[in-house]
Design a protein around this motif. Sequence first.
Motif, short mmCIF file in Angstrom:
data_model
loop_
_atom_site.label_atom_id
_atom_site.label_comp_id
_atom_site.label_asym_id
_atom_site.label_seq_id
_atom_site.Cartn_x
_atom_site.Cartn_y
_atom_site.Cartn_z
N MET A 128 0.84 -1.17 0.00
CA MET A 128 0.00 0.00 0.00
C MET A 128 0.89 1.24 0.00
O MET A 128 1.97 1.22 0.56
N GLN A 129 0.37 2.29 -0.61
CA GLN A 129 1.13 3.53 -0.70
C GLN A 129 0.18 4.72 -0.63
O GLN A 129 -0.87 4.71 -1.27
N LEU A 130 0.54 5.73 0.12
CA LEU A 130 -0.21 6.98 0.20
C LEU A 130 0.68 8.08 -0.35
O LEU A 130 1.85 8.17 0.03
N GLN A 182 -1.21 -6.20 -4.95
CA GLN A 182 -1.38 -7.48 -4.26
C GLN A 182 -0.90 -8.60 -5.14
O GLN A 182 -1.44 -8.80 -6.24
N LYS A 183 0.11 -9.34 -4.66
CA LYS A 183 0.60 -10.50 -5.40
C LYS A 183 -0.45 -11.61 -5.33
O LYS A 183 -0.95 -11.92 -4.26
N ALA A 241 0.36 -10.02 -10.23
CA ALA A 241 -0.08 -9.10 -9.19
C ALA A 241 -1.21 -8.22 -9.73
O ALA A 241 -1.25 -7.91 -10.92
N LEU A 242 -2.13 -7.86 -8.84
CA LEU A 242 -3.19 -6.92 -9.18
C LEU A 242 -2.82 -5.56 -8.58
O LEU A 242 -2.27 -5.49 -7.48
N GLU A 297 4.74 -11.25 -14.77
CA GLU A 297 6.19 -11.41 -14.85
C GLU A 297 6.51 -12.68 -15.63
O GLU A 297 5.97 -13.75 -15.35
N THR A 298 7.39 -12.55 -16.62
CA THR A 298 7.80 -13.70 -17.44
C THR A 298 9.32 -13.70 -17.53
O THR A 298 9.89 -13.04 -18.40
#
Length: 115
Positions: A1-3, A31-32, A38-39, A66-67
């Motif tokens: 999370m980031q503000l 969110q992984k 991840a979303l 991710e690949t």
Amino acid sequence: MQLMPTLIHRNYVAAAAAQNDVYALGGAVRQKITKRTALTADYYYLFPGNTATNFRNALGLGVDLETGGHIFQLHVSNSLGMTEKFFVPETTGNFFAGDLYFGFTVARHFTIRPH
């Protein structure tokens, strides 16, 4: 999370009623889901002023895939702009009315090892 407390300063604005300084508060989450997926979501709230009266708050949803060494980021937003200068103070679309824009980025991870 980031503000993210945000200040966008624009030296030139096209209309006299437009603000040179635009204040906003952004929030983002990632969110992984799996080791390689991840979303993501982000939202910017414009503080009251002429910009907030004439434009909308920016909302975006995305997925990171991710690949190996590549990261593909696919996202949908109500903002046409891709950089802060455009999507924070100049979003015109209504996310929930279907004014959606699709974007993507590709990043490559490089590792430099000493010989």
